[in-house]
Design a protein around this motif. Structure first.
Motif, PDB file in Angstrom:
ATOM      1  N   GLN A 274       0.831  -1.201   0.000  1.00  0.00           N
ATOM      2  CA  GLN A 274       0.000   0.000   0.000  1.00  0.00           C
ATOM      3  C   GLN A 274       0.872   1.260   0.000  1.00  0.00           C
ATOM      4  O   GLN A 274       0.594   2.222  -0.720  1.00  0.00           O
ATOM      5  CB  GLN A 274      -0.924  -0.020   1.228  1.00  0.00           C
ATOM      6  CG  GLN A 274      -1.531   1.316   1.611  1.00  0.00           C
ATOM      7  CD  GLN A 274      -2.349   1.952   0.511  1.00  0.00           C
ATOM      8  OE1 GLN A 274      -2.870   1.274  -0.362  1.00  0.00           O
ATOM      9  NE2 GLN A 274      -2.468   3.279   0.552  1.00  0.00           N
ATOM     10  N   LYS A 275       1.936   1.260   0.793  1.00  0.00           N
ATOM     11  CA  LYS A 275       2.849   2.402   0.831  1.00  0.00           C
ATOM     12  C   LYS A 275       3.503   2.627  -0.535  1.00  0.00           C
ATOM     13  O   LYS A 275       3.780   3.766  -0.926  1.00  0.00           O
ATOM     14  CB  LYS A 275       3.932   2.176   1.884  1.00  0.00           C
ATOM     15  CG  LYS A 275       3.437   2.184   3.323  1.00  0.00           C
ATOM     16  CD  LYS A 275       3.012   3.558   3.771  1.00  0.00           C
ATOM     17  CE  LYS A 275       2.670   3.587   5.242  1.00  0.00           C
ATOM     18  NZ  LYS A 275       2.202   4.940   5.681  1.00  0.00           N
TER      19      LYS A 275
ATOM     20  N   PRO B 293      -2.774   6.812  -7.445  1.00  0.00           N
ATOM     21  CA  PRO B 293      -2.498   5.396  -7.186  1.00  0.00           C
ATOM     22  C   PRO B 293      -3.604   4.433  -7.622  1.00  0.00           C
ATOM     23  O   PRO B 293      -3.339   3.240  -7.794  1.00  0.00           O
ATOM     24  CB  PRO B 293      -2.326   5.360  -5.668  1.00  0.00           C
ATOM     25  CG  PRO B 293      -3.147   6.488  -5.172  1.00  0.00           C
ATOM     26  CD  PRO B 293      -3.045   7.560  -6.218  1.00  0.00           C
ATOM     27  N   GLU B 294      -4.827   4.919  -7.798  1.00  0.00           N
ATOM     28  CA  GLU B 294      -5.953   4.020  -8.039  1.00  0.00           C
ATOM     29  C   GLU B 294      -5.793   3.119  -9.260  1.00  0.00           C
ATOM     30  O   GLU B 294      -6.151   1.942  -9.210  1.00  0.00           O
ATOM     31  CB  GLU B 294      -7.256   4.816  -8.121  1.00  0.00           C
ATOM     32  CG  GLU B 294      -7.661   5.461  -6.809  1.00  0.00           C
ATOM     33  CD  GLU B 294      -7.677   4.464  -5.654  1.00  0.00           C
ATOM     34  OE1 GLU B 294      -8.248   3.362  -5.828  1.00  0.00           O
ATOM     35  OE2 GLU B 294      -7.109   4.768  -4.600  1.00  0.00           O
ATOM     36  N   PRO B 295      -5.275   3.630 -10.400  1.00  0.00           N
ATOM     37  CA  PRO B 295      -5.110   2.728 -11.548  1.00  0.00           C
ATOM     38  C   PRO B 295      -4.134   1.577 -11.296  1.00  0.00           C
ATOM     39  O   PRO B 295      -4.126   0.596 -12.049  1.00  0.00           O
ATOM     40  CB  PRO B 295      -4.569   3.661 -12.649  1.00  0.00           C
ATOM     41  CG  PRO B 295      -5.023   5.017 -12.251  1.00  0.00           C
ATOM     42  CD  PRO B 295      -4.961   5.028 -10.755  1.00  0.00           C
TER      43      PRO B 295
ATOM     44  N   ALA C 163      -3.692  -9.281   4.027  1.00  0.00           N
ATOM     45  CA  ALA C 163      -2.859  -8.498   3.114  1.00  0.00           C
ATOM     46  C   ALA C 163      -3.719  -7.739   2.111  1.00  0.00           C
ATOM     47  O   ALA C 163      -3.450  -6.572   1.800  1.00  0.00           O
ATOM     48  CB  ALA C 163      -1.886  -9.417   2.379  1.00  0.00           C
ATOM     49  N   LEU C 164      -4.750  -8.386   1.608  1.00  0.00           N
ATOM     50  CA  LEU C 164      -5.625  -7.754   0.626  1.00  0.00           C
ATOM     51  C   LEU C 164      -6.366  -6.557   1.223  1.00  0.00           C
ATOM     52  O   LEU C 164      -6.525  -5.514   0.571  1.00  0.00           O
ATOM     53  CB  LEU C 164      -6.626  -8.781   0.094  1.00  0.00           C
ATOM     54  CG  LEU C 164      -7.545  -8.327  -1.039  1.00  0.00           C
ATOM     55  CD1 LEU C 164      -6.741  -7.952  -2.275  1.00  0.00           C
ATOM     56  CD2 LEU C 164      -8.555  -9.422  -1.370  1.00  0.00           C
ATOM     57  N   ILE C 165      -6.810  -6.694   2.459  1.00  0.00           N
ATOM     58  CA  ILE C 165      -7.516  -5.596   3.129  1.00  0.00           C
ATOM     59  C   ILE C 165      -6.607  -4.389   3.279  1.00  0.00           C
ATOM     60  O   ILE C 165      -7.040  -3.240   3.152  1.00  0.00           O
ATOM     61  CB  ILE C 165      -8.045  -6.063   4.499  1.00  0.00           C
ATOM     62  CG1 ILE C 165      -9.172  -7.082   4.286  1.00  0.00           C
ATOM     63  CG2 ILE C 165      -8.537  -4.886   5.336  1.00  0.00           C
ATOM     64  CD1 ILE C 165      -9.588  -7.810   5.545  1.00  0.00           C
ATOM     65  N   ALA C 166      -5.324  -4.641   3.526  1.00  0.00           N
ATOM     66  CA  ALA C 166      -4.372  -3.538   3.692  1.00  0.00           C
ATOM     67  C   ALA C 166      -4.246  -2.704   2.421  1.00  0.00           C
ATOM     68  O   ALA C 166      -3.947  -1.506   2.484  1.00  0.00           O
ATOM     69  CB  ALA C 166      -2.999  -4.077   4.094  1.00  0.00           C
TER      70      ALA C 166
ATOM     71  N   GLY D 226      -9.755   0.744   1.901  1.00  0.00           N
ATOM     72  CA  GLY D 226     -10.304   2.091   1.929  1.00  0.00           C
ATOM     73  C   GLY D 226      -9.480   3.057   2.761  1.00  0.00           C
ATOM     74  O   GLY D 226      -8.533   2.661   3.451  1.00  0.00           O
ATOM     75  N   PRO D 227      -9.816   4.340   2.713  1.00  0.00           N
ATOM     76  CA  PRO D 227      -9.031   5.391   3.369  1.00  0.00           C
ATOM     77  C   PRO D 227      -8.783   5.161   4.856  1.00  0.00           C
ATOM     78  O   PRO D 227      -7.706   5.480   5.369  1.00  0.00           O
ATOM     79  CB  PRO D 227      -9.875   6.650   3.135  1.00  0.00           C
ATOM     80  CG  PRO D 227     -10.658   6.355   1.899  1.00  0.00           C
ATOM     81  CD  PRO D 227     -10.959   4.894   1.954  1.00  0.00           C
ATOM     82  N   THR D 228      -9.780   4.621   5.572  1.00  0.00           N
ATOM     83  CA  THR D 228      -9.606   4.394   7.011  1.00  0.00           C
ATOM     84  C   THR D 228      -8.482   3.414   7.281  1.00  0.00           C
ATOM     85  O   THR D 228      -7.658   3.615   8.187  1.00  0.00           O
ATOM     86  CB  THR D 228     -10.913   3.872   7.638  1.00  0.00           C
ATOM     87  OG1 THR D 228     -11.959   4.821   7.412  1.00  0.00           O
ATOM     88  CG2 THR D 228     -10.739   3.660   9.132  1.00  0.00           C
ATOM     89  N   ILE D 229      -8.415   2.356   6.487  1.00  0.00           N
ATOM     90  CA  ILE D 229      -7.349   1.354   6.645  1.00  0.00           C
ATOM     91  C   ILE D 229      -6.020   1.923   6.177  1.00  0.00           C
ATOM     92  O   ILE D 229      -4.986   1.745   6.851  1.00  0.00           O
ATOM     93  CB  ILE D 229      -7.692   0.075   5.845  1.00  0.00           C
ATOM     94  CG1 ILE D 229      -8.926  -0.608   6.439  1.00  0.00           C
ATOM     95  CG2 ILE D 229      -6.509  -0.890   5.841  1.00  0.00           C
ATOM     96  CD1 ILE D 229      -8.749  -1.148   7.840  1.00  0.00           C
TER      97      ILE D 229
END
Length: 255
Positions: free
Chosen positions: A109-110, A118-120, A151-154, A158-161
């Protein structure tokens, strides 16, 4: 001509694998006592992390939030409270599988922050986080399937995570997993025995897959040397593995 024939036979053999082997571990309905205590344990485990998540005001000020629940904990509950004698459900795998996967997910994610938009590229981070987590769990002998979801959730949560950064590894992941493990230790041992081991079995039963081995007789396969099945619904762990390329062996080097 021979090469074309060999290629055709290879394709046919490959497609025939889709039919399945008809061998495997038989699933049965466990005793009612085990079903009841599985329900109690899973309810208590999930309630312990969910209650904190949705009653954060009891622990932090009204403007704060306390993340203690993620989707992958639901899958962990199945292993931790139902399939308790699976290697995937032992403490080492449960805790380290989640923590390692969470670390990898946050790093991926970082990495997205290197892009202006970053979305694309989020699909790439999501795919890499899961694949790298699986590889890391394999080489560290900490395979825990829900870790892939952690790992996928990270990378997609979404923005909160995303805002949690590496705190995600500690809270909700490590905190939640340890809390669920504590519940397993208390309740699973009422009717059953958990864990089978903390770090590695002293005399493990290891399944070796040899893809090109010849078929073996069922007499050559022996049952695991550990405790009897604890009502998880899986039986015949020895004889039902008597299929080509799958041998159940004892190997002290597994540790």
């Amino acid at each position: 001509m021979t090469s074309k024939t060999d290629f055709r036979e290879h394709i046919i053999d490959y497609i025939q694998k889709f039919q399945g082997t008809k061998y495997g571990l038989a699933i049965t309905i466990p005793p009612w006592r085990v079903i009841v205590w599985t329900f109690v344990a899973s309810f208590a485990g999930m309630a312990s992390v969910a209650a904190i998540q949705y009653n954060a005001s009891l622990f932090v000020d009204s403007n704060g939030s306390l993340n203690s629940l993620i989707g992958s904990f639901g899958a962990t509950a199945v292993l931790l409270y139902c399939a308790i004698d699976s290697p995937l459900a032992q403490p080492r795998n449960v805790v380290l599988g989640h923590v390692i996967s969470a670390l990898i997910g946050v790093v991926c994610q970082k990495g997205l922050t290197a892009f202006r938009d970053p979305e694309p590229y989020r699909w790439l981070a999501a795919s890499l986080s899961v694949s790298l987590s699986i590889t890391a769990m394999q080489v560290t002998k900490t395979v825990h399937p829900p870790g892939g979801a952690t790992a996928l959730i990270a990378t997609t949560g979404g923005p909160t995570i995303y805002a949690l950064g590496f705190t995600y590894v500690l809270m909700p992941v490590m905190f939640g997993v340890i809390l669920m493990l504590a519940v397993a230790l208390v309740i699973n041992n009422i009717e059953r025995h958990y864990p089978m081991y903390w770090w590695s079995p002293q005399k493990p039963d290891k399944i070796q897959r040899q893809p090109f081995a010849e078929p073996v007789d069922e007499g050559e396969i022996f049952a695991p040397s550990g405790p009897a099945n604890q009502g998880t619904g899986i039986v015949d762990q020895g004889a039902d593995l008597a299929h080509h390329g799958i041998d159940l062996v004892t190997d002290d080097t597994f540790r």
